[in-house]
Design a protein around this motif. Sequence first.
Motif, PDB file in Angstrom:
ATOM      1  N   LYS A  64       0.791  -1.509   0.054  1.00 20.48           N
ATOM      2  CA  LYS A  64       0.359  -0.431  -0.222  1.00 20.48           C
ATOM      3  C   LYS A  64       1.211   1.225  -0.017  1.00 20.48           C
ATOM      4  O   LYS A  64       0.212   2.245  -0.737  1.00 20.48           O
ATOM      5  N   ASN A  66       3.990   1.754  -1.195  1.00 21.08           N
ATOM      6  CA  ASN A  66       4.480   2.137  -2.285  1.00 21.08           C
ATOM      7  C   ASN A  66       3.468   2.236  -3.062  1.00 21.08           C
ATOM      8  O   ASN A  66       4.285   3.053  -4.206  1.00 21.08           O
ATOM      9  N   ALA A  67       2.449   1.784  -3.443  1.00 19.71           N
ATOM     10  CA  ALA A  67       1.149   1.917  -4.852  1.00 19.71           C
ATOM     11  C   ALA A  67       0.748   3.367  -4.228  1.00 19.71           C
ATOM     12  O   ALA A  67       0.478   4.444  -5.824  1.00 19.71           O
ATOM     13  N   HIS A  68       0.684   3.857  -3.023  1.00 18.09           N
ATOM     14  CA  HIS A  68       0.950   5.028  -2.763  1.00 18.09           C
ATOM     15  C   HIS A  68       1.812   6.271  -3.419  1.00 18.09           C
ATOM     16  O   HIS A  68       1.246   7.442  -4.189  1.00 18.09           O
ATOM     17  N   ASN A  69       2.879   5.692  -2.976  1.00 18.05           N
ATOM     18  CA  ASN A  69       4.520   6.869  -3.162  1.00 18.05           C
ATOM     19  C   ASN A  69       4.635   6.790  -4.671  1.00 18.05           C
ATOM     20  O   ASN A  69       5.189   7.401  -5.229  1.00 18.05           O
ATOM     21  N   ASN A  70       4.137   6.040  -5.341  1.00 15.86           N
ATOM     22  CA  ASN A  70       4.360   5.770  -6.987  1.00 15.86           C
ATOM     23  C   ASN A  70       2.815   6.738  -7.572  1.00 15.86           C
ATOM     24  O   ASN A  70       3.159   7.142  -8.685  1.00 15.86           O
ATOM     25  N   GLY A  71       2.527   6.853  -6.346  1.00 14.25           N
ATOM     26  CA  GLY A  71       0.924   7.970  -7.313  1.00 14.25           C
ATOM     27  C   GLY A  71       1.124   9.603  -7.392  1.00 14.25           C
ATOM     28  O   GLY A  71       2.124   9.615  -6.887  1.00 14.25           O
ATOM     29  N   ASN A  72       0.519   9.790  -7.816  1.00 16.95           N
ATOM     30  CA  ASN A  72       0.168  11.340  -7.704  1.00 16.95           C
ATOM     31  C   ASN A  72       0.114  12.356  -6.220  1.00 16.95           C
ATOM     32  O   ASN A  72      -1.495  12.462  -6.840  1.00 16.95           O
ATOM     33  N   HIS A  73       0.737  12.264  -4.910  1.00 10.56           N
ATOM     34  CA  HIS A  73      -0.176  12.569  -4.182  1.00 10.56           C
ATOM     35  C   HIS A  73       0.724  13.711  -3.451  1.00 10.56           C
ATOM     36  O   HIS A  73       1.899  13.851  -4.319  1.00 10.56           O
ATOM     37  N   LYS A  76       3.581  11.778   1.336  1.00  7.12           N
ATOM     38  CA  LYS A  76       4.525  10.824   1.092  1.00  7.12           C
ATOM     39  C   LYS A  76       4.296   9.657   2.029  1.00  7.12           C
ATOM     40  O   LYS A  76       3.852  10.046   3.208  1.00  7.12           O
TER      41      LYS A  76
END
Length: 240
Positions: A64, A66-73, A76
């Motif tokens: 979860k 890694n998926a979040h950090n690879n997104g545009n947010h 971190k």
Amino acid sequence: MWATLPLLCAGAWLLGVPVCGAAELCVNSLEKFHFKSWMSKHRKTYSTEEYHHRLQTFASNWRKINAHNNGNHTFKMALNQFSDMSFAEIKHKYLWSEPQNCSATKSNYLRGTGPYPPSVDWRKKGNFVSPVKNQGACGSCWTFSTTGALESAIAIATGKMLSLAEQQLVDCAQDFNNHGCQGGLPSQAFEYILYNKGIMGEDTYPYQGKDGYCKFQPGKAIGFVKDVANITITRTGPRR
């Protein structure tokens, strides 16, 4: 068919692909490596059965993150000391579940004339926001809300950042309808500090994360409240 099965299994082993049950999360060797490193960092030990469960939970949280950090947010995520726990476990152990009503305090306060900015981020204006603290398994979030707000107010007014004693509020503020590790309210904690004539610093009254007896020493108080009021509604609606 049977002759090729050992080769397929060997190939899966070389690729690090785990074999797991349908109801389990398949954890790969990299996730196991990071879990063992995390265990060492946080000095975690488990029984054999619990290790398997915590590994599964850690791997799920790791993915979860890694998926979040690879997104545009705008922020971190990272591992911390709770990474072997599910959110349901964290909620059950640490989060206050009972509804709480704000203690409305009537008082006089100076009303500004504006104009007002839509928002202010004091973190960007200097050393006006204290670092994140850890309340542990004690239901003392109300004490950290109180000290955090007061620390910032003092820093804005004087330029000096203090670290105030949450443990004093846990131990001493019961007469103002607070209940230590069983919960309380910042508005009632501010009233306690006002009538108690001060709160000590973290260095002289360190946090223990459990209920204790009151050890307040008036001569060592460093934070004070002159007046307290809840400002909840303006003429144009709720103030955020």
